[in-house]
Design a protein around this motif. Structure first.
Motif, PDB file in Angstrom:
ATOM      1  N   THR A 121       0.804  -1.221   0.000  1.00 35.50           N
ATOM      2  CA  THR A 121       0.000   0.000   0.000  1.00 35.50           C
ATOM      3  C   THR A 121       0.841   1.277   0.000  1.00 35.50           C
ATOM      4  OG1 THR A 121      -0.206  -0.195   2.395  1.00 35.50           O
ATOM      5  CG2 THR A 121      -1.991  -1.126   1.071  1.00 35.50           C
ATOM      6  N   HIS A 122       2.152   1.153   0.217  1.00 36.47           N
ATOM      7  CA  HIS A 122       3.040   2.313   0.145  1.00 36.47           C
ATOM      8  C   HIS A 122       3.383   2.681  -1.299  1.00 36.47           C
ATOM      9  CE1 HIS A 122       5.508  -1.294   0.048  1.00 36.47           C
ATOM     10  NE2 HIS A 122       6.433  -0.580  -0.557  1.00 36.47           N
ATOM     11  N   GLN A 124       2.601   4.144  -4.641  1.00 35.93           N
ATOM     12  CA  GLN A 124       1.619   5.101  -5.170  1.00 35.93           C
ATOM     13  C   GLN A 124       1.510   5.057  -6.685  1.00 35.93           C
ATOM     14  OE1 GLN A 124       2.982   8.920  -3.723  1.00 35.93           O
ATOM     15  NE2 GLN A 124       3.517   8.016  -1.759  1.00 35.93           N
ATOM     16  N   THR A 158      -1.502  -3.224  -4.165  1.00 37.94           N
ATOM     17  CA  THR A 158      -1.461  -1.895  -3.531  1.00 37.94           C
ATOM     18  C   THR A 158      -2.835  -1.517  -2.992  1.00 37.94           C
ATOM     19  OG1 THR A 158      -2.040  -0.565  -5.475  1.00 37.94           O
ATOM     20  CG2 THR A 158       0.291  -1.194  -5.213  1.00 37.94           C
ATOM     21  N   ALA A 159      -3.743  -2.471  -2.890  1.00 41.92           N
ATOM     22  CA  ALA A 159      -5.142  -2.234  -2.490  1.00 41.92           C
ATOM     23  C   ALA A 159      -5.838  -1.350  -3.521  1.00 41.92           C
ATOM     24  CB  ALA A 159      -5.239  -1.639  -1.092  1.00 41.92           C
ATOM     25  N   GLN A 161      -4.842   1.190  -4.935  1.00 39.55           N
ATOM     26  CA  GLN A 161      -4.628   2.618  -4.701  1.00 39.55           C
ATOM     27  C   GLN A 161      -3.650   3.242  -5.699  1.00 39.55           C
ATOM     28  OE1 GLN A 161      -3.946   3.678  -0.492  1.00 39.55           O
ATOM     29  NE2 GLN A 161      -4.457   1.556  -0.039  1.00 39.55           N
TER      30      GLN A 161
END
Length: 195
Positions: A121-122, A124, A158-159, A161
């Motif tokens: 999830t970090h 981007q 990354t969910a 995201q």
């Protein structure tokens, strides 16, 4: 932004190598902190051993053989893949990077197998610079696995995201020098705009 570039091609005089250099220059010109992971130059071993497979679900012990690569992935805020498509798939070296590195405790939490949770999830931004020997319609007909791995699988880790872009040059077997030059320029511009 901290950008991990994962590059996979064995020949330093290839068009892929020229694209890789364009990626690096574009990112650095935009002020990004670049970690260049050249899998062939680093001698990355793509083969998952018997011991690794047996310990695959043993978090965090499963991470020991690849701790350096895992640390680099965890530091990254963006990841850019640069590779050729071979046999309508990822090169074996890069496939091994996915197989060995994206494991429980690193890319996903599988402590509840019914509810696997993404752990990247970090990240981007995800981007890819990819070449194909055959035309786009043929890659589509074959299911275009590289595109799906980058735009669907990686994004899911990354969910969903991360913003994703995919820069592909199809039909390399008949590409002209001017077509190759135009694509290389577009790649450099895309990397300079990465945010």
């Amino acid at each position: 932004m901290r950008v991990l570039v994962v590059y996979c091609h064995p020949v330093e005089t290839s068009y892929a190598a020229a694209l890789h250099e364009e990626v690096l220059q574009g990112l650095r010109a935009a002020g990004h902190e670049v970690d260049d992971c050249d899998l062939y130059a680093e001698g990355f071993n793509p083969v998952m051993s018997r011991e690794e497979r047996l310990g695959y679900h043993d978090v965090p012990a499963n991470q020991r053989p690849l701790q350096g690569y895992i640390d680099r992935l965890h530091r990254a805020e963006a990841i850019v893949f640069c590779f050729p498509t071979w046999c309508f798939g990822l090169p074996a070296m890069l496939k091994g990077w996915f197989d060995r590195l994206l494991m429980p405790g690193v890319a996903f939490d599988i402590s509840d197998p019914a509810k696997v949770r993404p752990m990247l999830t970090h990240i981007q931004r995800i981007s890819a610079v990819v070449t194909y020997g055959r035309p786009r319609w043929m890659a589509w007909y074959m299911g275009d696995p590289p595109r799906k791995i980058i735009t669907r699988y990686m994004k899911r880790l990354t969910a969903a995201q991360a913003r994703v872009d995919y820069h592909a040059h199809y039909h390399m077997n008949v590409a002209t020098p001017s077509q190759l030059a135009r694509f290389k320029t577009r790649v450099g511009q895309a990397m300079a705009r990465l945010a």
